[in-house]
Design a protein around this motif. Structure first.
Motif, PDB file in Angstrom:
ATOM      1  N   HIS A 193       4.123   0.044  -6.923  1.00  0.00           N
ATOM      2  CA  HIS A 193       2.698  -0.270  -7.123  1.00  0.00           C
ATOM      3  C   HIS A 193       1.875   0.754  -6.372  1.00  0.00           C
ATOM      4  O   HIS A 193       2.021   0.815  -5.164  1.00  0.00           O
ATOM      5  N   GLU A 200       0.888 -10.780  -7.754  1.00  0.00           N
ATOM      6  CA  GLU A 200       0.157 -10.764  -6.485  1.00  0.00           C
ATOM      7  C   GLU A 200      -0.385 -12.144  -6.134  1.00  0.00           C
ATOM      8  O   GLU A 200      -1.510 -12.285  -5.654  1.00  0.00           O
ATOM      9  N   ASN A 213      -3.325   0.276 -12.993  1.00  0.00           N
ATOM     10  CA  ASN A 213      -3.767  -0.937 -12.317  1.00  0.00           C
ATOM     11  C   ASN A 213      -5.245  -1.182 -12.611  1.00  0.00           C
ATOM     12  O   ASN A 213      -6.064  -0.260 -12.470  1.00  0.00           O
ATOM     13  N   GLU A 214      -5.587  -2.389 -13.054  1.00  0.00           N
ATOM     14  CA  GLU A 214      -6.983  -2.850 -13.101  1.00  0.00           C
ATOM     15  C   GLU A 214      -7.901  -1.884 -13.852  1.00  0.00           C
ATOM     16  O   GLU A 214      -8.935  -1.468 -13.336  1.00  0.00           O
ATOM     17  N   HIS A 223      -4.629 -13.734  -8.139  1.00  0.00           N
ATOM     18  CA  HIS A 223      -5.413 -13.980  -6.921  1.00  0.00           C
ATOM     19  C   HIS A 223      -6.397 -15.096  -7.273  1.00  0.00           C
ATOM     20  O   HIS A 223      -7.412 -14.845  -7.923  1.00  0.00           O
ATOM     21  N   GLN A 272      -8.689   3.281  -3.748  1.00  0.00           N
ATOM     22  CA  GLN A 272      -7.705   3.571  -2.684  1.00  0.00           C
ATOM     23  C   GLN A 272      -7.167   4.997  -2.799  1.00  0.00           C
ATOM     24  O   GLN A 272      -5.958   5.239  -2.849  1.00  0.00           O
ATOM     25  N   PHE A 301     -10.784  -9.340   3.115  1.00  0.00           N
ATOM     26  CA  PHE A 301     -11.506  -9.054   1.859  1.00  0.00           C
ATOM     27  C   PHE A 301     -12.380 -10.218   1.399  1.00  0.00           C
ATOM     28  O   PHE A 301     -13.323 -10.022   0.631  1.00  0.00           O
ATOM     29  N   LYS A 307       0.690   3.754  -2.896  1.00  0.00           N
ATOM     30  CA  LYS A 307      -0.621   4.098  -3.478  1.00  0.00           C
ATOM     31  C   LYS A 307      -0.993   5.548  -3.118  1.00  0.00           C
ATOM     32  O   LYS A 307      -0.497   6.102  -2.131  1.00  0.00           O
ATOM     33  N   TRP A 356      -4.086 -10.055   2.842  1.00  0.00           N
ATOM     34  CA  TRP A 356      -5.320  -9.271   2.729  1.00  0.00           C
ATOM     35  C   TRP A 356      -6.567 -10.143   2.659  1.00  0.00           C
ATOM     36  O   TRP A 356      -7.683  -9.655   2.790  1.00  0.00           O
ATOM     37  N   ASN A 377       0.798  -1.229   0.000  1.00  0.00           N
ATOM     38  CA  ASN A 377       0.000   0.000   0.000  1.00  0.00           C
ATOM     39  C   ASN A 377       0.827   1.273   0.000  1.00  0.00           C
ATOM     40  O   ASN A 377       0.321   2.333  -0.347  1.00  0.00           O
ATOM     41  N   TRP A 415      -4.981   4.141 -10.436  1.00  0.00           N
ATOM     42  CA  TRP A 415      -5.933   3.063 -10.135  1.00  0.00           C
ATOM     43  C   TRP A 415      -7.288   3.687  -9.909  1.00  0.00           C
ATOM     44  O   TRP A 415      -7.388   4.909  -9.712  1.00  0.00           O
ATOM     45  N   TRP A 472       1.272 -12.193  -2.674  1.00  0.00           N
ATOM     46  CA  TRP A 472       0.678 -10.959  -2.144  1.00  0.00           C
ATOM     47  C   TRP A 472       0.646 -11.031  -0.617  1.00  0.00           C
ATOM     48  O   TRP A 472      -0.390 -11.237   0.006  1.00  0.00           O
ATOM     49  N   GLU A 497      -1.915 -10.701 -11.833  1.00  0.00           N
ATOM     50  CA  GLU A 497      -2.024 -10.665 -10.364  1.00  0.00           C
ATOM     51  C   GLU A 497      -2.038 -12.059  -9.738  1.00  0.00           C
ATOM     52  O   GLU A 497      -1.393 -12.320  -8.742  1.00  0.00           O
TER      53      GLU A 497
HETATM   54  C1  XIL Z   1      -4.849  -4.648  -1.464  1.00  0.00           C
HETATM   55  C2  XIL Z   1      -4.009  -4.574  -0.193  1.00  0.00           C
HETATM   56  O1  XIL Z   1      -3.391  -5.795   0.030  1.00  0.00           O
HETATM   57  C3  XIL Z   1      -4.877  -4.222   0.965  1.00  0.00           C
HETATM   58  O2  XIL Z   1      -4.072  -4.020   2.134  1.00  0.00           O
HETATM   59  C4  XIL Z   1      -5.652  -2.963   0.671  1.00  0.00           C
HETATM   60  O3  XIL Z   1      -6.515  -2.686   1.735  1.00  0.00           O
HETATM   61  C5  XIL Z   1      -6.425  -3.127  -0.602  1.00  0.00           C
HETATM   62  O4  XIL Z   1      -5.564  -3.485  -1.657  1.00  0.00           O
HETATM   63  N1  XIL Z   1      -5.165  -5.895  -6.408  1.00  0.00           N
HETATM   64  C6  XIL Z   1      -4.157  -4.978  -6.253  1.00  0.00           C
HETATM   65  C7  XIL Z   1      -3.634  -4.686  -4.903  1.00  0.00           C
HETATM   66  O5  XIL Z   1      -3.615  -4.503  -7.253  1.00  0.00           O
HETATM   67  O6  XIL Z   1      -3.209  -3.345  -4.785  1.00  0.00           O
HETATM   68  C8  XIL Z   1      -4.640  -4.989  -3.828  1.00  0.00           C
HETATM   69  O7  XIL Z   1      -4.002  -4.822  -2.548  1.00  0.00           O
HETATM   70  C9  XIL Z   1      -5.176  -6.382  -4.003  1.00  0.00           C
HETATM   71  C10 XIL Z   1      -5.869  -6.524  -5.327  1.00  0.00           C
END
Ligand code: XIL
Length: 610
Positions: free
Chosen positions: A119, A287, A169-170, A257, A126, A343, A86, A339, A83, A123, A331, A255
């Motif tokens: 990073h 990530e 980003n995204e 995830h 945030q 989340f 950001k 995270w 973070n 975006w 990540w 990423e």
């Molecule tokens: C997440 C962080 O890990 C958290 O601490 C924050 O609250 C929200 O963002 N995609 C991304 C990252 O590109 O920046 C995000 O990170 C997770 C999803």
């Protein structure tokens, strides 16, 4: 009578000793002391990293926790602020910047000889508290100035410290239906936007970042683009357009995830990486986490951990196989700073280190993927096992494939399965297209196989080697009608004494020349099509001929008595021929085999004539 196997075996042994000696050195260097992800990755030339935090949202400062700091610096050679870089942290008011938490992470990284991945610069979320209200009444020109100033200030501040940036980003929507997704609504794109249409705002952000630090690698980063699909297509189209028009972009961040039910296949991930590689674009896994259902203690079941481990191993293996996959990041460092639990309520246990920074099955799987050498070969290392010439292969030809990690460390010989030479030796398999090749010998630096009869002359075939669950990237080899090579006795020097028996079945050589007009037996390989179908791996018991064979000795044609498969051997040709009368004596008289229009003249084989 000496068998063809023992004649050819000597030559292979000589080659093999050298190859083995080199490999032992290489492997010793690569395998020693690899108990950390960082060391194992370094041995593969890969950077491995984790998202990291200091005290960007207040105390406690995670870097002050010795377990956290120790795990981060021991296991990883790269970090990315989760973070700290950001907007909400770096520009707390419109007129002030706060780079202190980012600086702390940079200082930690430098002290531990780690790289820093930045990073991110642009975006859709945030934001600091003031930004959304500002955007609600700002003009596109004001938003453009705001974004340009932010990118310039941040990239300039971290210039030389951050080697690569997620610039945007995204920015793409998730797919709905089959349509290629469009751009996500955001204050930078269209609400109100910075005054650019389409991907213009993304392009503008890359230009500003490049102007501030021309040496930083610039990435576009997103999720759900790891496997083929409409979202990847949308990103790919943008990247291709940028590359074609010279917009400064170096890479795409995947990423990763993912879950145990939603993750890219190895083939799909490899395909996406290869498509980007063809544009000259790098890929970073940025990530990665694999979230699992957890109980109230935050822990997952053993079965889920095992599945998760396989997924980590497979993604790492693909990354190692694709030359443009140049970094692999988790990540977070441990379960405790992930995270995921906040989340995705009910999920967790997503990383390779647990709450106590102890290795999980995923950790061991990543280590295993990096410790197992990925088989590697090139087209020039695929040679006729008699002539050692590279180029084309022919159906039924014995080829030696030189490479690294292509077979077991402890060499394995051919085995028979149901009377056929097996296409598996130890844990090695060699595929020509989809067809497994019978294996005659498999060592870590060399595998000898018989090319399957199913390959099609005139076309290219993809050669792949699987070893220990790792696959080489495919290598394309042309297939020819025939590629004749005569087996040689002794070393690689010149002249090259051919593997030939005289009429009395003694081995021909300068001390044992053949008489003009007598019969000789020549051993060769690479004859191509046959007078009757032969199954892959079959040891023929009947006489099966090859087509259109001629043999010249000292430039004069010999009379072919039989040209076909050597009974009892896979891939070996035997040519029985009567030497011309009146042939001049010599200890190294050239012998050339020609089959279906291709000949062995490039190898300079000789026999002795009295
Ligand atoms: C997440 C962080 O890990 C958290 O601490 C924050 O609250 C929200 O963002 N995609 C991304 C990252 O590109 O920046 C995000 O990170 C997770 C999803």
């Amino acid at each position: 009578m000496p068998t063809v196997k023992s004649l050819t075996g000597k030559r292979n042994q000589a080659r093999h000793v050298v190859a083995t000696a080199l490999l032992v050195l290489a492997e010793t260097a690569a395998l020693s002391g690899q108990t950390t992800l960082r060391d194992a990755a370094a041995a593969q030339g890969l950077h491995i990293g984790a998202a990291a935090s200091a005290d960007e949202y207040g105390p406690p400062d995670l870097l002050m926790n010795p377990s956290y700091a120790g795990a981060l610096s021991t296991q990883y050679s790269e970090l990315e602020p989760a973070n700290a870089m950001k907007w909400d942290v770096t520009q707390p008011t419109q007129t002030t910047y706060n780079f202190q938490p980012g600086d702390e992470l940079v200082t930690f990284a430098e002290a531990n000889n780690m790289r820093v991945r930045g990073h991110n610069l642009c975006w859709y979320q945030q934001f600091p508290a003031w930004l959304a209200p500002y955007a609600a009444s700002a003009t596109p020109a004001e938003m453009s100035t705001l974004l340009q100033n932010h990118i310039n200030a941040e990239v300039t501040h971290f210039k030389g410290a951050v080697f690569a940036w997620d610039v945007v980003n995204e920015a793409f929507n998730d797919p709905s239906g089959s349509a290629v997704p469009g751009l996500r609504d955001s204050i930078w794109y269209d609400q109100p936007g910075i005054g650019q249409t389409g991907t213009g705002y993304i392009e503008q952000a890359f230009q500003w970042a490049h102007a501030a630090d021309p040496n930083a690698l610039l990435f576009y980063n997103d999720y759900n683009i790891e496997g083929p699909g409409s979202k990847f297509t949308a990103v790919y189209n943008m990247v291709q357009d940028f590359v074609q028009r010279g917009v400064p972009i170096n890479g795409v961040g995947f990423e990763m995830h993912i879950t145990t039910s939603g993750y890219p296949s190895a083939a799909g991930l490899a395909q996406n990486m290869q498509q980007l590689a063809a544009l000259g674009i790098q890929v970073h896994i940025t990530e990665m986490d694999v979230r699992l259902p957890v109980g109230s203690n935050g822990l997952a079941s053993a079965a889920d951990l095992a599945t998760q481990a396989q997924i980590y191993q497979s993604i790492m293996t693909v990354c190692l196989q694709q030359p443009n996959c140049t970094a692999f990041q988790m990540w977070g460092v441990s379960y405790g700073d992930s995270w995921i639990p906040s989340f995705f309520p009910g999920y967790g246990a997503a990383l390779p280190l647990d709450f106590n920074y102890n290795p999980t099955p995923a950790f061991n799987a990543l280590l295993a993927a990096m410790r197992t050498p990925v088989p590697a070969l090139t087209a020039s290392g695929v040679v006729n096992s008699a002539s050692y010439q590279a180029g084309s292969v022919a159906p039924g030809e014995i080829v030696a494939i030189f490479g690294t990690g292509v077979g077991p460390d402890k060499p394995a010989a051919a085995t028979l399965t149901n009377g056929l030479v097996s296409s598996t030796a130890a844990s090695t398999q060699v595929l020509f297209g989809e067809y497994p090749a019978p294996i005659l010998y498999a060592g870590s630096g060399q595998v000898n196989v018989v090319v399957p009869f199913e390959v099609t002359p005139g076309q290219d075939v993809n050669l792949t080697i699987n070893n220990n669950g790792q696959s080489s990237p495919p290598v394309s080899i042309p297939v020819a009608q025939a590629v004749p090579g005569i087996f040689i006795i002794g070393g690689t020097g010149s002249p090259q004494q051919a593997a030939v028996l005289n009429q009395d079945l003694s081995v021909n050589g300068p001390g044992n020349p053949a008489a003009a007009g007598s019969v000789i037996v020549v051993y060769a390989t690479g004859g191509g099509s046959l007078s009757a179908p032969v199954t892959d791996g079959e040891l023929p018991t009947t006489l099966i001929n090859v087509a259109n064979t001629t043999l010249t000795v000292g430039g004069q044609p010999a009379t072919i008595d039989f040209a076909g498969l050597a009974p009892g051997f896979a891939g070996v040709l035997q040519i029985n021929a009567t030497l011309p009368n009146g042939l001049a004596a010599g200890s190294a008289v050239p012998i050339v085999l020609s089959i279906s229009g291709a000949d062995s003249s490039s190898q300079s084989a000789t026999i002795a004539i009295q």
